[in-house]
Design a protein around this motif. Structure first.
Motif, PDB file in Angstrom:
ATOM      1  N   ALA A  70       0.872  -1.172   0.000  1.00 30.67           N
ATOM      2  CA  ALA A  70       0.000   0.000   0.000  1.00 30.67           C
ATOM      3  C   ALA A  70       0.909   1.222   0.000  1.00 30.67           C
ATOM      4  N   VAL A  71       0.610   2.194  -0.863  1.00 31.17           N
ATOM      5  CA  VAL A  71       1.509   3.331  -1.072  1.00 31.17           C
ATOM      6  C   VAL A  71       0.754   4.642  -0.893  1.00 31.17           C
ATOM      7  N   GLN A  72       1.363   5.581  -0.207  1.00 27.52           N
ATOM      8  CA  GLN A  72       0.880   6.951  -0.148  1.00 27.52           C
ATOM      9  C   GLN A  72       1.900   7.828  -0.848  1.00 27.52           C
ATOM     10  N   THR A  73       1.441   8.583  -1.836  1.00 23.12           N
ATOM     11  CA  THR A  73       2.345   9.377  -2.672  1.00 23.12           C
ATOM     12  C   THR A  73       2.277  10.842  -2.276  1.00 23.12           C
ATOM     13  N   ALA A  74       3.441  11.439  -2.067  1.00 16.10           N
ATOM     14  CA  ALA A  74       3.499  12.837  -1.657  1.00 16.10           C
ATOM     15  C   ALA A  74       3.137  13.760  -2.813  1.00 16.10           C
ATOM     16  N   HIS A  75       2.834  15.003  -2.488  1.00 18.81           N
ATOM     17  CA  HIS A  75       2.502  15.995  -3.507  1.00 18.81           C
ATOM     18  C   HIS A  75       3.680  16.185  -4.464  1.00 18.81           C
ATOM     19  N   GLY A  76       3.350  16.552  -5.685  1.00 14.95           N
ATOM     20  CA  GLY A  76       4.361  16.716  -6.716  1.00 14.95           C
ATOM     21  C   GLY A  76       4.475  15.516  -7.626  1.00 14.95           C
ATOM     22  N   MET A  77       3.562  14.555  -7.462  1.00 13.91           N
ATOM     23  CA  MET A  77       3.595  13.326  -8.260  1.00 13.91           C
ATOM     24  C   MET A  77       3.603  13.606  -9.754  1.00 13.91           C
ATOM     25  N   ARG A  80       6.940  13.888 -11.553  1.00 12.83           N
ATOM     26  CA  ARG A  80       7.933  12.823 -11.398  1.00 12.83           C
ATOM     27  C   ARG A  80       7.910  11.878 -12.588  1.00 12.83           C
ATOM     28  N   SER A  81       9.084  11.385 -12.945  1.00 11.02           N
ATOM     29  CA  SER A  81       9.204  10.497 -14.100  1.00 11.02           C
ATOM     30  C   SER A  81       8.456   9.190 -13.896  1.00 11.02           C
ATOM     31  N   GLY A  82       8.314   8.773 -12.647  1.00 12.14           N
ATOM     32  CA  GLY A  82       7.600   7.541 -12.374  1.00 12.14           C
ATOM     33  C   GLY A  82       6.125   7.617 -12.714  1.00 12.14           C
ATOM     34  N   TYR A  83       5.603   8.835 -12.819  1.00 12.01           N
ATOM     35  CA  TYR A  83       4.180   9.012 -13.149  1.00 12.01           C
ATOM     36  C   TYR A  83       3.987   9.480 -14.589  1.00 12.01           C
ATOM     37  N   ILE A  84       4.795  10.411 -15.038  1.00  9.47           N
ATOM     38  CA  ILE A  84       4.628  10.982 -16.382  1.00  9.47           C
ATOM     39  C   ILE A  84       4.733   9.874 -17.439  1.00  9.47           C
ATOM     40  N   GLY A  85       3.717   9.746 -18.251  1.00 14.63           N
ATOM     41  CA  GLY A  85       3.722   8.756 -19.316  1.00 14.63           C
ATOM     42  C   GLY A  85       3.409   7.339 -18.883  1.00 14.63           C
ATOM     43  N   SER A  86       3.104   7.146 -17.593  1.00 14.69           N
ATOM     44  CA  SER A  86       2.805   5.808 -17.091  1.00 14.69           C
ATOM     45  C   SER A  86       1.400   5.384 -17.506  1.00 14.69           C
ATOM     46  N   PRO A  87       1.080   4.093 -17.422  1.00 17.91           N
ATOM     47  CA  PRO A  87      -0.289   3.671 -17.730  1.00 17.91           C
ATOM     48  C   PRO A  87      -1.336   4.391 -16.875  1.00 17.91           C
ATOM     49  N   LEU A  88      -1.048   4.580 -15.592  1.00 12.85           N
ATOM     50  CA  LEU A  88      -1.995   5.287 -14.731  1.00 12.85           C
ATOM     51  C   LEU A  88      -2.224   6.711 -15.228  1.00 12.85           C
ATOM     52  N   ALA A  89      -1.147   7.389 -15.590  1.00 13.84           N
ATOM     53  CA  ALA A  89      -1.274   8.765 -16.083  1.00 13.84           C
ATOM     54  C   ALA A  89      -2.085   8.795 -17.379  1.00 13.84           C
ATOM     55  N   THR A  90      -1.850   7.831 -18.259  1.00 21.82           N
ATOM     56  CA  THR A  90      -2.572   7.775 -19.530  1.00 21.82           C
ATOM     57  C   THR A  90      -4.070   7.580 -19.299  1.00 21.82           C
TER      58      THR A  90
END
Length: 385
Positions: A70-77, A80-90
């Protein structure tokens, strides 16, 4: 073995929705799906939320217990490269389902999340948006399979049905999470929980005993007159962080930020031991604040005053605009004690009742007539603990 979503939908609507939180529900649901024949290696749910520290929460069920998280992500997601272009972001951007085969060669520019899933044996990924009725954005549920043939059209149809049925239950969890975060962020954990439990009627007040701590920055008016507003705001926030850490770590709760000051409570059950504990916690917090401020190189002086007594704790205000606050002579005395910190050049002062109750070494600094009191009161400076 052909599996169907309906038994799992029935479980979500009759039992799953009573699980304590989203993570617990998804862990139980993932296990049920796996044992019920769904060709799933992984199920993930992610959603944005409202919280001063957290911008998104995510839970992952995996057939391999070592990968459950279980993950809680801080502001500024979003930056971040881990989010930009990811399936979730899409999926969040398009609000459309996304189905990807991962068993073939991946493009070199494919997002690293896809490479990670492929390395974990995921053959096909299917994610789709969860739409909420009372929020601009809901969440994303994503399924992964390690079956050599990937998902069938039947699997896709059943997972879509399941996601649709999950939406209102997840929204209920999301609203509860948001309400709890807002209440505790603006009111504190104890007071916020009281409001969530329904203590929201004007005049809904109780009498409690507590050590009351007042603190504020010295020279605040001059600081505002000489420093740029953004720098003043930064100083205030750093000071509030110092006080919050010290108070939270010593069993207290900040009830209010008052301009350049803090009002905090250290509740007591009124027993002799309870009074001693509350007073000692407040004194410990005051000392801790000075130490934290030094480590943080906070360059502004501040004073802290402490008193113990009975006070009114609850809702006051207009019919449709309430405030959860404290009232009473004990609160006034704590404020008056703090006001003498600057005049007597002491960073921490405690009232005579606090000194007697706490039973700790102190130095009597002065005897003063506090506004609103007819008799003088000894003011003490606690020695280092």
């Amino acid at each position: 073995m052909t599996w169907h979503a309906q038994p799992h939908i029935d479980w979500v609507l009759t039992e799953g929705r009573y699980m304590p939180d989203i993570n617990a529900m998804f862990q139980a649901l993932g296990t049920r799906l796996h044992e019920g024949g769904a060709p799933l290696q992984r199920v993930r749910f992610a959603m944005r939320t409202v919280h001063p520290l957290v911008t998104a929460i995510s839970t992952i069920w995996d057939a391999d217990p070592d990968n459950i998280v279980a993950v809680q992500t801080a502001h500024g997601m979003e930056q971040r490269s881990g989010y930009i272009g990811s399936p979730l972001a899409t999926i969040r951007t398009t609000q459309e389902p996304l189905r990807l085969r991962l068993d073939g060669p991946l493009d070199t520019d494919a997002h690293r999340v896809l490479h990670e899933m492929k390395a974990q044996g995921i053959v096909e990924y299917f994610g789709l948006p969860i739409t909420f009725a009372h929020a601009p954005m809901g969440g994303v549920v994503a399924y992964g399979t390690a079956h050599p043939k990937g998902f069938t059209d039947h699997d896709i149809a059943q997972m879509t049905r399941l996601a649709d049925a999950l939406a209102p239950v997840i929204e209920s969890y999301a609203q509860h999470y948001k309400a709890t975060a807002i209440a505790k962020s603006y009111l504190g954990p104890r007071t916020g929980q009281r409001v969530l439990d329904g203590q929201i009627t004007r005049g809904d007040i109780e009498t409690i005993e507590a050590a009351i701590l007042f603190s504020d920055i010295r020279g605040w008016t001059a600081l505002n007159a000489t420093e740029p507003p953004d720098q003043v705001l930064d100083i205030a926030n750093r000071y509030f962080e110092v006080m919050s850490d010290a108070i939270d770590n010593n069993g207290g709760e900040i009830l209010k930020f008052l301009g350049d000051g803090v009002l905090a409570l250290f509740p007591s059950d009124g027993s002799p031991d309870g009074k001693v504990e509350a007073c000692r916690q407040a004194i410990s917090a005051a000392h801790a604040a000075l130490g934290i401020a030094a480590l943080a190189e906070l360059q502004v002086p501040f004073g802290t005053g402490i008193h113990y007594g009975a006070l009114l704790y609850g809702n006051v205000g207009a019919r449709e605009r309430l405030d959860f606050t404290v009232l009473g002579q004990s609160v006034n005395i704590a404020s008056r004690v703090e006001a003498f910190c600057g005049r007597l050049n002491e960073p921490v002062l405690i009232s005579d009742p606090v000194a007697r109750i706490a039973g700790l070494p102190t130095r009597r600094v002065s005897t003063e007539v506090l506004k609103g009191l007819d008799t003088p009161m000894d003011l003490h400076a606690p020695t280092a603990m």
